[in-house]
Motif scaffolding. Structure first.
Motif, PDB file in Angstrom:
ATOM      1  N   UNK A 224      47.574  49.066 -29.853  1.00  0.00           N
ATOM      2  CA  UNK A 224      47.285  50.335 -29.167  1.00  0.00           C
ATOM      3  C   UNK A 224      48.371  50.713 -28.164  1.00  0.00           C
ATOM      4  N   UNK A 225      48.871  49.718 -27.421  1.00  0.00           N
ATOM      5  CA  UNK A 225      49.926  49.986 -26.444  1.00  0.00           C
ATOM      6  C   UNK A 225      51.212  50.387 -27.154  1.00  0.00           C
ATOM      7  N   UNK A 226      51.507  49.696 -28.246  1.00  0.00           N
ATOM      8  CA  UNK A 226      52.712  50.014 -29.015  1.00  0.00           C
ATOM      9  C   UNK A 226      52.682  51.470 -29.478  1.00  0.00           C
ATOM     10  N   UNK A 227      51.532  51.910 -29.980  1.00  0.00           N
ATOM     11  CA  UNK A 227      51.417  53.287 -30.458  1.00  0.00           C
ATOM     12  C   UNK A 227      51.550  54.280 -29.311  1.00  0.00           C
ATOM     13  N   UNK A 228      50.946  53.947 -28.175  1.00  0.00           N
ATOM     14  CA  UNK A 228      51.050  54.817 -27.002  1.00  0.00           C
ATOM     15  C   UNK A 228      52.505  54.960 -26.560  1.00  0.00           C
ATOM     16  N   UNK A 229      53.228  53.844 -26.562  1.00  0.00           N
ATOM     17  CA  UNK A 229      54.620  53.866 -26.132  1.00  0.00           C
ATOM     18  C   UNK A 229      55.494  54.608 -27.134  1.00  0.00           C
ATOM     19  N   UNK A 230      55.211  54.431 -28.417  1.00  0.00           N
ATOM     20  CA  UNK A 230      55.973  55.136 -29.445  1.00  0.00           C
ATOM     21  C   UNK A 230      55.806  56.643 -29.273  1.00  0.00           C
ATOM     22  N   UNK A 231      54.575  57.062 -28.984  1.00  0.00           N
ATOM     23  CA  UNK A 231      54.307  58.484 -28.781  1.00  0.00           C
ATOM     24  C   UNK A 231      55.078  59.026 -27.582  1.00  0.00           C
ATOM     25  N   UNK A 232      55.157  58.218 -26.522  1.00  0.00           N
ATOM     26  CA  UNK A 232      55.879  58.674 -25.333  1.00  0.00           C
ATOM     27  C   UNK A 232      57.382  58.666 -25.566  1.00  0.00           C
ATOM     28  N   UNK A 233      57.871  57.679 -26.343  1.00  0.00           N
ATOM     29  CA  UNK A 233      59.298  57.610 -26.630  1.00  0.00           C
ATOM     30  C   UNK A 233      59.756  58.786 -27.493  1.00  0.00           C
ATOM     31  N   UNK A 234      58.849  59.259 -28.346  1.00  0.00           N
ATOM     32  CA  UNK A 234      59.234  60.307 -29.286  1.00  0.00           C
ATOM     33  C   UNK A 234      59.415  61.655 -28.604  1.00  0.00           C
ATOM     34  N   UNK A 235      59.046  61.726 -27.312  1.00  0.00           N
ATOM     35  CA  UNK A 235      59.226  62.974 -26.576  1.00  0.00           C
ATOM     36  C   UNK A 235      60.533  62.912 -25.796  1.00  0.00           C
ATOM     37  N   UNK A 236      61.503  63.738 -26.117  1.00  0.00           N
ATOM     38  CA  UNK A 236      62.821  63.676 -25.504  1.00  0.00           C
ATOM     39  C   UNK A 236      62.826  63.989 -24.014  1.00  0.00           C
ATOM     40  N   UNK A 237      63.973  63.706 -23.397  1.00  0.00           N
ATOM     41  CA  UNK A 237      64.156  63.899 -21.963  1.00  0.00           C
ATOM     42  C   UNK A 237      63.935  65.348 -21.545  1.00  0.00           C
TER      43      UNK A 237
ATOM     44  N   UNK B 176      62.554  66.530 -32.590  1.00  0.00           N
ATOM     45  CA  UNK B 176      62.460  65.160 -33.083  1.00  0.00           C
ATOM     46  C   UNK B 176      63.638  64.338 -32.576  1.00  0.00           C
ATOM     47  N   UNK B 177      63.537  63.023 -32.765  1.00  0.00           N
ATOM     48  CA  UNK B 177      64.611  62.125 -32.346  1.00  0.00           C
ATOM     49  C   UNK B 177      65.918  62.476 -33.048  1.00  0.00           C
TER      50      UNK B 177
ATOM     51  N   UNK C 298      67.530  65.314 -31.321  1.00  0.00           N
ATOM     52  CA  UNK C 298      67.973  65.036 -29.953  1.00  0.00           C
ATOM     53  C   UNK C 298      69.228  64.171 -29.930  1.00  0.00           C
ATOM     54  N   UNK C 299      69.275  63.158 -30.791  1.00  0.00           N
ATOM     55  CA  UNK C 299      70.407  62.235 -30.810  1.00  0.00           C
ATOM     56  C   UNK C 299      71.525  62.752 -31.706  1.00  0.00           C
ATOM     57  N   UNK C 300      72.746  62.383 -31.361  1.00  0.00           N
ATOM     58  CA  UNK C 300      73.881  62.723 -32.212  1.00  0.00           C
ATOM     59  C   UNK C 300      73.831  61.856 -33.471  1.00  0.00           C
ATOM     60  N   UNK C 301      74.667  62.177 -34.444  1.00  0.00           N
ATOM     61  CA  UNK C 301      74.678  61.407 -35.688  1.00  0.00           C
ATOM     62  C   UNK C 301      75.010  59.939 -35.420  1.00  0.00           C
ATOM     63  N   UNK C 302      76.000  59.695 -34.572  1.00  0.00           N
ATOM     64  CA  UNK C 302      76.389  58.317 -34.255  1.00  0.00           C
ATOM     65  C   UNK C 302      75.283  57.605 -33.485  1.00  0.00           C
ATOM     66  N   UNK C 303      74.634  58.305 -32.566  1.00  0.00           N
ATOM     67  CA  UNK C 303      73.540  57.705 -31.805  1.00  0.00           C
ATOM     68  C   UNK C 303      72.372  57.350 -32.720  1.00  0.00           C
ATOM     69  N   UNK C 304      72.120  58.179 -33.725  1.00  0.00           N
ATOM     70  CA  UNK C 304      71.068  57.869 -34.701  1.00  0.00           C
ATOM     71  C   UNK C 304      71.417  56.597 -35.471  1.00  0.00           C
ATOM     72  N   UNK C 305      72.696  56.441 -35.812  1.00  0.00           N
ATOM     73  CA  UNK C 305      73.133  55.234 -36.514  1.00  0.00           C
ATOM     74  C   UNK C 305      72.898  54.000 -35.651  1.00  0.00           C
TER      75      UNK C 305
ATOM     76  N   UNK D 115      68.438  60.042 -23.181  1.00  0.00           N
ATOM     77  CA  UNK D 115      67.911  61.173 -23.943  1.00  0.00           C
ATOM     78  C   UNK D 115      66.446  60.987 -24.332  1.00  0.00           C
ATOM     79  N   UNK D 116      66.039  59.736 -24.564  1.00  0.00           N
ATOM     80  CA  UNK D 116      64.658  59.469 -24.978  1.00  0.00           C
ATOM     81  C   UNK D 116      63.777  59.030 -23.809  1.00  0.00           C
ATOM     82  N   UNK D 117      64.350  59.089 -22.600  1.00  0.00           N
ATOM     83  CA  UNK D 117      63.592  58.745 -21.392  1.00  0.00           C
ATOM     84  C   UNK D 117      63.092  57.302 -21.432  1.00  0.00           C
ATOM     85  N   UNK D 118      63.966  56.397 -21.856  1.00  0.00           N
ATOM     86  CA  UNK D 118      63.660  54.969 -21.941  1.00  0.00           C
ATOM     87  C   UNK D 118      64.411  54.253 -20.828  1.00  0.00           C
ATOM     88  N   UNK D 119      63.724  53.386 -20.097  1.00  0.00           N
ATOM     89  CA  UNK D 119      64.349  52.789 -18.914  1.00  0.00           C
ATOM     90  C   UNK D 119      64.772  51.337 -19.063  1.00  0.00           C
TER      91      UNK D 119
END
Length: 232
Positions: free
Chosen positions: A141-154, A160-161, A164-171, A206-210
């Motif tokens: 449940x926590x994993x899903x909650x965090x995934x949902x929050x991560x999927x929302x960009x800065x 979508x991710x 938001x991310x450049x081609x190289x950042x996606x790689x 960009x993904x608001x991850x600390x």
């Protein structure tokens, strides 16, 4: 120190530090861990200061830390200190507090995993071994909650991710999610380690991850969603 390494190699047991200010809880956790043939508790502490002294004196592979040391969230402060002084040491937060509220806070503080005290002994051992393998442990449940929050960009949009991310950042994000280290990503993309570290920092912003554990968890979830095969 050389003798200690030989002994450890012979026994093949991972050394665990248990930090909890309640003696009965500390005893119970240590006993559960010690019953596993691959683990051994070589240190116990009831305060952050005792834990730091133990870390300096002993060869610790992982620390299990109570979030509420001395009645406050001092376990998170200790975790931040450990992450700063021992960047490669896994920290598992043990807590009686609602995981949906505190798990992400723990990972943001530098912890590699979060488990409730009400969980079974088997899950505690699973969490410890998950961290020792270099992975992150939280409940589904926590994993899903965090995934949902991560999927929302800065920028707080619904993009979508991939948008938001450049081609190289996606790689880089995909490679992180499939188990690659910073060095292996650099080798695969034919760039420097410093360049990969820069990409990681930009992705986190960009993904608001600390924290790194949050980044790994988010990347793994995204790679799975994109059906990108993991590295073994």
């Amino acid at each position: 120190m050389a003798k200690k390494r030989v002994t450890k190699e012979k026994s093949k047991k991972s050394s665990i530090l248990v930090v909890d200010d309640h003696p009965i809880v500390r005893y119970g956790v240590a006993r559960v861990i010690s019953q596993d043939p691959e683990l051994t508790v070589i240190g116990e502490a009831e305060s952050p200061d005792e834990a730091l002294v133990c870390l300096k004196k002993k060869d610790i592979d992982l620390a299990v830390v109570d979030i509420s040391l001395e009645g406050v969230l001092d376990g998170l402060t200790l975790t931040k200190t450990i992450r700063n002084d021992y960047p490669n040491l896994p920290v598992l937060i043990l807590s009686m507090h609602d995981e949906m509220t505190y798990a992400q806070k723990a990972l943001s503080s530098g912890a590699n995993g979060y488990i409730m005290k009400e969980e079974s002994s088997e899950k505690l051992i699973t969490a410890i071994k998950t961290l020792l393998k270099g992975d992150v442990y939280v409940s589904e449940p926590v994993k899903q909650q965090m995934i949902n929050s991560f999927s929302k960009p800065k920028d707080n949009t619904d993009r979508s991710i991939i948008e938001v991310l450049s081609e190289r950042e996606c790689q880089v994000f995909a490679l992180i999610g499939t188990g690659h280290t910073t060095r292996s990503i650099a080798d695969k993309l034919h760039v420097s380690v410093k360049t990969v570290e820069t990409h990681r920092s930009r992705i986190k912003f960009k993904l608001n991850i600390s924290s790194t554990p949050e980044l790994v968890l988010a990347a793994a979830a995204w790679a799975k969603d994109q059906r990108i095969a993991p590295v073994y």
